[in-house]
Design an enzyme around this catalytic site. Structure first.
Site, mmCIF file in Angstrom:
data_model
loop_
_atom_site.group_PDB
_atom_site.id
_atom_site.type_symbol
_atom_site.label_atom_id
_atom_site.label_comp_id
_atom_site.label_asym_id
_atom_site.label_seq_id
_atom_site.Cartn_x
_atom_site.Cartn_y
_atom_site.Cartn_z
ATOM 1 N N CYS A 2 0.860 -1.161 0.000
ATOM 2 C CA CYS A 2 0.000 0.000 0.000
ATOM 3 C C CYS A 2 0.907 1.223 0.000
ATOM 4 O O CYS A 2 2.119 1.099 0.071
ATOM 5 C CB CYS A 2 -0.871 0.000 1.238
ATOM 6 S SG CYS A 2 -1.780 -1.538 1.463
ATOM 7 N N ARG A 27 1.980 0.955 -6.209
ATOM 8 C CA ARG A 27 2.211 -0.022 -5.140
ATOM 9 C C ARG A 27 0.944 -0.802 -4.778
ATOM 10 O O ARG A 27 1.020 -1.896 -4.227
ATOM 11 C CB ARG A 27 2.722 0.686 -3.884
ATOM 12 C CG ARG A 27 4.078 1.307 -4.045
ATOM 13 C CD ARG A 27 4.487 1.979 -2.760
ATOM 14 N NE ARG A 27 4.676 1.020 -1.702
ATOM 15 C CZ ARG A 27 5.828 0.469 -1.388
ATOM 16 N NH1 ARG A 27 6.903 0.774 -2.070
ATOM 17 N NH2 ARG A 27 5.924 -0.389 -0.399
ATOM 18 N N TRP A 74 -3.844 -2.002 -1.195
ATOM 19 C CA TRP A 74 -3.922 -3.330 -1.843
ATOM 20 C C TRP A 74 -4.445 -4.249 -0.755
ATOM 21 O O TRP A 74 -3.775 -4.483 0.248
ATOM 22 C CB TRP A 74 -2.526 -3.743 -2.310
ATOM 23 C CG TRP A 74 -2.503 -4.996 -3.131
ATOM 24 C CD1 TRP A 74 -2.646 -5.097 -4.477
ATOM 25 C CD2 TRP A 74 -2.295 -6.339 -2.657
ATOM 26 N NE1 TRP A 74 -2.548 -6.399 -4.873
ATOM 27 C CE2 TRP A 74 -2.338 -7.186 -3.785
ATOM 28 C CE3 TRP A 74 -2.095 -6.904 -1.400
ATOM 29 C CZ2 TRP A 74 -2.173 -8.564 -3.688
ATOM 30 C CZ3 TRP A 74 -1.937 -8.275 -1.303
ATOM 31 C CH2 TRP A 74 -1.976 -9.087 -2.443
ATOM 32 N N ASN A 100 0.539 0.757 6.605
ATOM 33 C CA ASN A 100 1.039 -0.279 5.690
ATOM 34 C C ASN A 100 1.533 -1.438 6.534
ATOM 35 O O ASN A 100 2.182 -1.224 7.554
ATOM 36 C CB ASN A 100 2.226 0.236 4.868
ATOM 37 C CG ASN A 100 1.801 1.154 3.751
ATOM 38 O OD1 ASN A 100 0.617 1.393 3.547
ATOM 39 N ND2 ASN A 100 2.778 1.677 3.037
ATOM 40 N N GLY A 101 1.293 -2.652 6.086
ATOM 41 C CA GLY A 101 1.801 -3.815 6.819
ATOM 42 C C GLY A 101 0.660 -4.683 7.305
ATOM 43 O O GLY A 101 -0.461 -4.610 6.794
ATOM 44 N N GLU A 488 10.342 -16.416 -17.576
ATOM 45 C CA GLU A 488 10.091 -14.981 -17.417
ATOM 46 C C GLU A 488 9.137 -14.468 -18.502
ATOM 47 O O GLU A 488 8.236 -13.679 -18.221
ATOM 48 C CB GLU A 488 11.435 -14.229 -17.439
ATOM 49 C CG GLU A 488 11.340 -12.721 -17.378
ATOM 50 C CD GLU A 488 10.570 -12.167 -16.184
ATOM 51 O OE1 GLU A 488 10.242 -12.928 -15.258
ATOM 52 O OE2 GLU A 488 10.266 -10.973 -16.199
ATOM 53 N N LYS A 492 5.550 -12.659 -17.732
ATOM 54 C CA LYS A 492 5.216 -11.312 -18.247
ATOM 55 C C LYS A 492 3.877 -11.351 -18.960
ATOM 56 O O LYS A 492 3.020 -10.504 -18.738
ATOM 57 C CB LYS A 492 6.270 -10.817 -19.234
ATOM 58 C CG LYS A 492 7.556 -10.239 -18.760
ATOM 59 C CD LYS A 492 7.540 -9.007 -17.930
ATOM 60 C CE LYS A 492 7.223 -9.315 -16.497
ATOM 61 N NZ LYS A 492 8.310 -9.410 -15.575
ATOM 62 N N GLU A 495 0.834 -12.008 -16.497
ATOM 63 C CA GLU A 495 0.504 -10.997 -15.486
ATOM 64 C C GLU A 495 -0.096 -9.733 -16.073
ATOM 65 O O GLU A 495 -0.883 -9.064 -15.408
ATOM 66 C CB GLU A 495 1.706 -10.678 -14.586
ATOM 67 C CG GLU A 495 2.769 -9.820 -15.190
ATOM 68 C CD GLU A 495 3.884 -9.501 -14.201
ATOM 69 O OE1 GLU A 495 3.596 -9.192 -13.044
ATOM 70 O OE2 GLU A 495 5.053 -9.554 -14.612
ATOM 71 N N HIS A 511 6.623 -34.913 -22.502
ATOM 72 C CA HIS A 511 6.201 -35.571 -21.257
ATOM 73 C C HIS A 511 4.902 -34.987 -20.718
ATOM 74 O O HIS A 511 4.601 -35.149 -19.544
ATOM 75 C CB HIS A 511 7.329 -35.477 -20.228
ATOM 76 C CG HIS A 511 8.594 -36.107 -20.713
ATOM 77 N ND1 HIS A 511 8.762 -37.465 -20.781
ATOM 78 C CD2 HIS A 511 9.724 -35.556 -21.218
ATOM 79 C CE1 HIS A 511 9.953 -37.735 -21.288
ATOM 80 N NE2 HIS A 511 10.549 -36.595 -21.568
ATOM 81 N N LYS A 610 3.118 -3.807 -6.572
ATOM 82 C CA LYS A 610 4.528 -3.738 -6.948
ATOM 83 C C LYS A 610 5.433 -4.394 -5.922
ATOM 84 O O LYS A 610 6.377 -5.075 -6.273
ATOM 85 C CB LYS A 610 4.922 -2.277 -7.173
ATOM 86 C CG LYS A 610 6.336 -2.092 -7.689
ATOM 87 C CD LYS A 610 6.476 -2.623 -9.096
ATOM 88 C CE LYS A 610 7.889 -2.482 -9.630
ATOM 89 N NZ LYS A 610 8.093 -3.322 -10.823
HETATM 90 O O1 M6R Z 1 10.576 -6.810 -5.359
HETATM 91 P P1 M6R Z 1 10.851 -8.263 -5.667
HETATM 92 O O2 M6R Z 1 11.814 -8.433 -6.790
HETATM 93 O O3 M6R Z 1 11.270 -9.044 -4.472
HETATM 94 O O4 M6R Z 1 9.461 -8.829 -6.133
HETATM 95 C C1 M6R Z 1 9.290 -10.186 -6.426
HETATM 96 C C2 M6R Z 1 8.076 -10.399 -7.291
HETATM 97 O O5 M6R Z 1 6.925 -9.993 -6.621
HETATM 98 C C3 M6R Z 1 8.185 -9.620 -8.603
HETATM 99 O O6 M6R Z 1 9.363 -9.963 -9.276
HETATM 100 C C4 M6R Z 1 6.998 -9.900 -9.520
HETATM 101 O O7 M6R Z 1 6.974 -11.237 -9.894
HETATM 102 C C5 M6R Z 1 7.115 -8.987 -10.726
HETATM 103 N N1 M6R Z 1 6.460 -7.736 -10.492
HETATM 104 C C6 M6R Z 1 6.612 -9.587 -11.951
HETATM 105 O O8 M6R Z 1 6.835 -8.768 -13.052
#
Ligand code: M6R
Length: 615
Positions: A2, A27, A74, A100-101, A488, A492, A495, A511, A610
């Site tokens: 947040c 965030r 969030w 936050n938290g 990766e 991408k 998401e 397999h 984020k």
């Molecule tokens: O801040 P971090 O690199 O620790 O975050 C880890 C994941 O949450 C982050 O890499 C997430 O998978 C990406 N936003 C995806 O694009």
């Protein structure tokens, strides 16, 4: 996950809160709200959705308030709704807080407060804090805290267990904001216009480039005249001031339609900045790691721990560390590592990779590894972040602030940093000569220009994206380091476009996943020049034989592949070890293009945040 923002000064608070919340929106963005001191009371306004909804709701309010706090949320406890949006207030409505938290013991505290007659209006864990402050402030806990917001906040945080960044205001204390934190970032800045607090530097740097980073257990007392800081025992302290040298334009799109595209285009710069100054006197230097080559030479096992995209950077690191340094390397998602009992000894190196430097699982894994005696290196993008502070040594990825939720430039910075680390470990073990190191370094540096070349003509990516945009699902396959790139690429795509995507080492196709293939099913293949190129071609042929539509990422000059694939995206020739740096770029562009074609919000995909500061 947040965002917190607050301002007290001589000027209207409303536009400052809105501006700050917009900067923090990346965030978390399911609801937002503000509390402003006004006419001797507090005005609270909440809206579900983006900050723009809140801005619209606030347009009918005047600009008389000069002190207030705001939050973008969030959801963790309680669905996104106006009732659950922050700020939360006490029963009397004269105290409001943003948080936050996670308050871990909120259920017990809620029961306790309910039994004393408090009325709750939300399902959040946060609301208990507002009621605890209220009890202390109005003297129900004795005279010690009565009528003093800072003392009441101290009392409240003494009761809570968990992680928190908190800012509170009170109707009876005009112009005052009190703040504290534990395991959740808080920064403060005092500029010409007054005092600012936020959970992220990006929301305060327009006010001042000199910011104070609050440490766990510390408190800040903000008024229009200045900010006072206190330690956990209540002693006045002078926190170190950090000068922020990156530019505010990181928070602007700079002519690009979205932050993700802007950040993809920043990648050549990230490569150059991450490499700058690393080759000195012909050998690699990473002084921030704090270990000599002799100490590095003693390392006999490496764990890379991370989540999401950062985990994928770790998969690439495994290939490089094992290939060059010959040290057994395991890559593990942090949320698994922390709950099992991995074999860690004093000669184990744990490399924690986190863009934000705040990911809760990664932090917990770091703590666990250190207790077990491992050396921990952090690889992060955020200076002074918890991952940086809790590691024995750190490499900063020099990506600068990344706003789009989908990581692109910070992933590339991680891969380049991990490549340097792999080379350093090989240097320390005497597995690479200085001549080889210099050659690798020079080729690594060339990737910046090669990315520029990829970005200069994206026609083939766009054509492939148009062909795949209506698919229900897609498969990404590759071999060796190419399979890591595929994980990766698939992340991408799913998401930001919500198109289901899976990645497999291509040899695994037969397999199971091959059963998915039928007419027009998109198979995205990393088929760059490598020792396993011929095997990858066989996998392409197997896919074509089942009617799949093959999109291949291939090396410039490879005419053969065009005979097999429906779409070929050519990238410059690099050695296999560096192919993740170049081949990831068209996959980022491919995912973004599909998301745009499908009408998705590229920068703020649904359900994501984020930084993931909760478990
Ligand atoms: O801040 P971090 O690199 O620790 O975050 C880890 C994941 O949450 C982050 O890499 C997430 O998978 C990406 N936003 C995806 O694009």
């Amino acid at each position: 996950m947040c965002g917190i923002v607050g301002y007290t000064g001589a000027n209207p608070v409303k536009p400052r809160l809105i501006e700050g919340l917009k900067r923090l929106e990346y965030r978390g963005y399911d609801s937002a709200g503000v509390a402003m001191q006004q006419d001797g009371g507090l005005t609270l306004v909440h809206r579900v959705g983006k900050v723009a909804e809140l801005e619209e709701a606030l347009s009918s309010f005047d600009d008389s308030s000069t002190c207030g706090i705001g939050h973008t949320r969030w959801a963790t406890h309680g669905a996104p709704s106006e009732a659950n949006a922050h700020p939360h207030s006490s029963c009397q409505g004269d105290i409001a807080i943003v948080h936050n938290g996670i308050i871990e013991n909120f259920a017990e505290l809620r029961e306790e407060l309910l039994s004393r007659g408090h009325v709750f209006t939300s399902q959040t864990d946060t609301e208990v804090v507002a009621h605890l402050i209220e009890e202390a402030y109005d003297g129900r806990e004795g005279d010690a805290c009565k009528g003093d917001l800072m003392k009441a906040l101290r009392h409240a945080v003494g009761r809570i267990v968990g992680a928190y960044g908190i800012a509170a205001v009170c109707a009876q204390e005009p112009g005052r904001i009190v703040v504290t934190r534990k395991d959740s970032p808080i920064v403060l800045a005092y500029g010409e216009e007054g005092a600012y607090v936020a959970s992220d530097i990006i929301a305060v740097i327009e006010a001042s480039r000199d910011v104070a980073v609050l440490e766990d257990g510390q408190f800040a007392d903000m008024t229009p005249e200045g900010i006072s800081y206190f330690d956990a025992a209540g002693n006045a302290i002078e926190p170190p001031i950090m000068h922020v040298d990156w530019d505010i334009d990181v928070a602007e799109k700079g002519g690009y339609p979205d932050f993700m595209l802007k950040e993809i285009h920043e990648q050549p710069r990230v490569v150059r900045d991450t490499l700058a100054g690393r080759l000195s006197g012909g050998s690699l230097v990473i002084d921030e790691l704090g270990l000599s080559l002799e100490e590095l030479n003693l390392i006999d096992r490496v764990y890379v721990i991370a989540c999401g995209t950062s985990y994928h950077a770790g998969l690439i690191a495994k290939h490089l560390i094992e290939m060059w340094a010959r040290i057994p390397t395991e890559v593990e998602v942090a949320s698994e590592f922390r709950y099992r009992n991995p074999i860690v000894t004093p000669s184990t190196l744990v490399v924690a990779v986190s863009q934000s430097g705040e990911t809760a699982d990664t932090l917990a894994a770091i703590r666990d590894a250190r207790i077990k005696g491992a050396k921990v290196f952090g690889i992060t993008n955020v200076v002074g972040s918890p991952v940086a502070r809790e590691s024995d040594g750190v490499i900063y990825t020099k990506a600068n602030k990344e706003i789009a939720v989908a990581s692109t430039k910070s992933f590339l910075g991680q891969v380049v940093s991990l490549t340097l680390l792999a080379m350093l470990l090989a240097q320390s073990k005497g597995k690479l000569t200085l001549g080889q190191i210099r050659l690798l370094y020079s080729e690594l540096a060339d990737t910046a220009e090669q990315i520029e070349e990829i970005l200069s003509d994206t026609t083939a990516v766009e054509e492939a994206a148009r062909a795949c945009k209506d698919a229900a699902s897609a498969l990404f396959i590759g071999r060796g380091v190419g399979s890591a790139i595929c994980y990766e690429g698939a992340l991408k795509l799913k998401e930001i476009s919500y198109l289901h995507a899976e990645a497999y080492a291509a040899g695994e196709m037969k397999h199971g996943p091959i059963a998915l293939l039928d007419e027009g099913f998109p198979v995205i293949v990393v088929a760059t020049q490598s020792p396993v190129y011929d095997k990858v071609i066989s996998n392409i042929q197997e896919s074509k034989a089942r009617g799949a539509m093959v999109v291949a990422i291939a090396t410039e000059g490879d005419q053969e592949i065009a005979k097999h694939a429906d779409h070929v995206i050519y990238i410059p020739k690099v050695r296999d070890a560096f192919s993740p740096i170049t081949a990831s770029v068209p996959l980022q562009l491919f995912a973004r293009e599909i998301a745009v074609l499908r009408g998705c919000d590229v920068d703020q995909p649904r359900n994501l945040a984020k930084s993931v500061t909760v478990e």
